[in-house]
Design an enzyme around this catalytic site. Structure first.
Site, mmCIF file in Angstrom:
data_model
loop_
_atom_site.group_PDB
_atom_site.id
_atom_site.type_symbol
_atom_site.label_atom_id
_atom_site.label_comp_id
_atom_site.label_asym_id
_atom_site.label_seq_id
_atom_site.Cartn_x
_atom_site.Cartn_y
_atom_site.Cartn_z
ATOM 1 C CE1 TYR A 75 32.296 37.019 -6.469
ATOM 2 C CE2 TYR A 75 32.994 39.091 -6.805
ATOM 3 C CZ TYR A 75 32.763 38.136 -6.055
ATOM 4 O OH TYR A 75 32.736 38.258 -4.628
ATOM 5 N N GLY A 90 38.940 37.948 0.412
ATOM 6 C CA GLY A 90 39.563 37.266 1.413
ATOM 7 C C GLY A 90 40.265 35.811 0.565
ATOM 8 C CB THR A 122 40.138 38.773 9.647
ATOM 9 O OG1 THR A 122 40.844 39.639 8.717
ATOM 10 C CG2 THR A 122 40.717 39.255 11.101
ATOM 11 C CG ASP A 204 3.772 6.530 8.354
ATOM 12 O OD1 ASP A 204 3.543 7.085 9.276
ATOM 13 O OD2 ASP A 204 3.901 6.981 7.241
HETATM 14 C C1 SPV Z 1 6.143 10.951 5.178
HETATM 15 O O1 SPV Z 1 7.059 11.178 4.864
HETATM 16 O O2 SPV Z 1 5.759 10.171 6.264
HETATM 17 C C2 SPV Z 1 4.854 11.153 4.378
HETATM 18 C C3 SPV Z 1 4.813 11.147 2.831
HETATM 19 O O3 SPV Z 1 3.703 11.274 4.888
HETATM 20 S S1 SPV Z 1 4.478 9.607 2.197
HETATM 21 O O4 SPV Z 1 5.433 8.626 2.893
HETATM 22 O O5 SPV Z 1 4.749 9.777 0.794
HETATM 23 O O6 SPV Z 1 3.014 9.299 2.471
HETATM 24 MG MG MG Z 2 3.759 10.762 6.837
#
Ligand code: SPV
Ligand code: MG
Length: 431
Positions: A75, A90, A122, A204
């Site tokens: 503010y 409030g 409230t 992955d």
């Molecule tokens: C993921 O998070 O799956 C990615 C980013 O693809 S990395 O792991 O950096 O490739």
């Molecule tokens: Mg990835």
């Protein structure tokens, strides 16, 4: 006539706001501040109506004499400008992160000789219902999907954190901190292929298939409102990608990022230590264009991820691909690197921005983690993704707890490191 100031940060007026105005008008002529979009998204929640409309709503309220815009969440400036005799609020901000905002009001009023008046907050069924309705509205696909594009326009940099479950989604949704007196929170969520796979104990390598990834997204969506960026791996076959674009769009996902690799995908953080093949520019452009042609709304984004620096193909290759992908319809570019030093990422951003001032740039600073958001924004980055830190912090904590219980043949020794369940469940909303 004394002057009274109060600031609103809401799209919908409820009994609580009317009560504040009633109390304020007893003290003098009432000016309402409409908090700016920039401040609102850090402080409260994302606006579902634009600032101009919020101003109109506040102007139409009986007892309001004037409406102004409050730019900053603190503010100091507005009190210095308006020098009100009273600021009315409030009394619900004495505890928690909002405390620092309250302190800024007290500090500012000390300088101008004004007084803070706090009225009892409230919290009746009607207020609760409106609060819940607002949240539900933000979770609807049509609001959630467009929110990423809106954030790119509003924020210097869109801060995105990984989520792979309802619980991690709640952490992304609700974590709020005080930073130099101001409040801060994440803007968006990244559904990482690495963390989604890891949560399932899988590598992955595009092994966790799309139906399962969609299930993860749905779990997150059920309990959050923030926009979702999906790590779409390579996008798979173009013939499959177009279907997935439609599905993601329909669900309310804001963006999918696909990477220009082909064949068996491995995680980028392995770089050239494993065999990974980059797609040709032509093939990848076709995939992007097919995805763009399949999409039905203008909200959804297909972002092209360039693996040239990961695969040591050089800066020229990365830039050539970036421009080609944008020409093919990509709504953004993600550039990745596994170097500790951010130099090559910054060089890419600077060179890309020389030719293209608009297309959003996304980066994932896992390896080059010393660079700040502010520095990245200076080099034209629009979205920063913290792609795996939640998973990497949870895993060692769980592993050490398991080891301690095994060693001690009981759980007492670990107990003081654990969050009581009573606290965990405060994260979870009741309907
Ligand atoms: C993921 O998070 O799956 C990615 C980013 O693809 S990395 O792991 O950096 O490739
Ligand atoms: Mg990835």
């Amino acid at each position: 006539m004394k002057s009274v100031y109060t600031c609103f940060c809401t799209d919908i007026i409820h009994d609580g706001h009317l009560n504040i105005i009633n109390e304020a008008r007893k003290l003098g002529s009432v000016t309402v501040g409409a908090l700016s979009d920039e401040a609102l998204i850090r402080y409260n929640r994302f606006p579902t109506v634009p600032l101009e409309k919020r101003i109109k709503i506040y102007e139409s309220l009986e007892g309001v004499d004037k409406v102004v815009v409050q730019q900053d969440m603190l503010y100091d400036q507005i009190v210095e400008d308006l020098k009100p005799d009273y600021v009315v609020h409030g009394d619900n901000w004495k505890e928690g992160p909002e405390r620092s905002i309250r302190e800024s009001v007290i500090r500012a009023l000390e300088k101008t000789g004004g007084e803070l008046v706090e009225v009892s907050y409230t919290y009746n069924d009607n207020v609760k219902k409106i609060d819940m309705t607002l949240k539900e509205k933000l979770a609807m696909p049509e609001y959630r999907r467009k929110r990423l594009r809106q954030l790119i326009d509003i924020c210097p940099i869109v801060k995105t954190i990984e989520a792979h479950s309802g619980l991690t989604g709640l952490i992304a949704e609700k974590t709020i901190v005080e930073n130099n007196g101001k409040l801060d929170q994440f803007d968006a969520m990244w559904v990482s292929s690495l963390c989604d796979s890891t949560a399932k104990g899988k590598p992955d390598i595009e092994l966790v298939e799309m139906t399962s990834r969609l299930r993860t997204i749905d779990d997150i969506m059920e309990v959050t409102t923030k926009p979702i960026i999906l790590d779409g791996d390579t996008g798979g076959l173009t013939e499959h990608f177009v279907y997935n674009v439609r599905t993601l769009e329909r669900m309310g996902v804001s963006a999918v990022i696909i990477e220009d690799k082909t064949g068996l995908k491995k995680n980028s953080l392995f770089g050239t230590e494993v065999v990974q093949t980059q797609d040709t520019i032509e093939n990848f452009c076709e995939k992007i264009s097919a995805g763009k042609n399949a999409q039905l709304t203008s909200d959804f984004m297909i972002i092209a991820r360039i693996e040239s620096l990961i695969l040591e193909q050089g800066m020229e290759d990365a830039l050539e691909r970036a421009h080609a992908y944008v020409k093919a319809g990509a709504d953004g570019i993600m550039i990745h690197s596994r170097k500790k030093n951010p130099a090559e990422i910054l060089e890419f951003c600077d060179k890309f921005r020389e030719e293209d001032s608009k297309t959003p740039i996304v980066v994932v600073p896992t390896s080059f983690n010393s660079i700040t958001e502010e520095e990245l924004a200076k080099h034209g980055v629009n979205i920063v993704i913290y792609a795996n830190q939640l998973t990497r912090s949870a895993f060692p904590a769980m592993q050490s707890t398991a080891e301690e219980i095994l060693k001690n043949h009981r759980a007492m020794e670990v107990d003081d490191k654990l969050m009581p369940f009573k606290e965990i469940i405060t994260l979870i909303d009741e309907i």
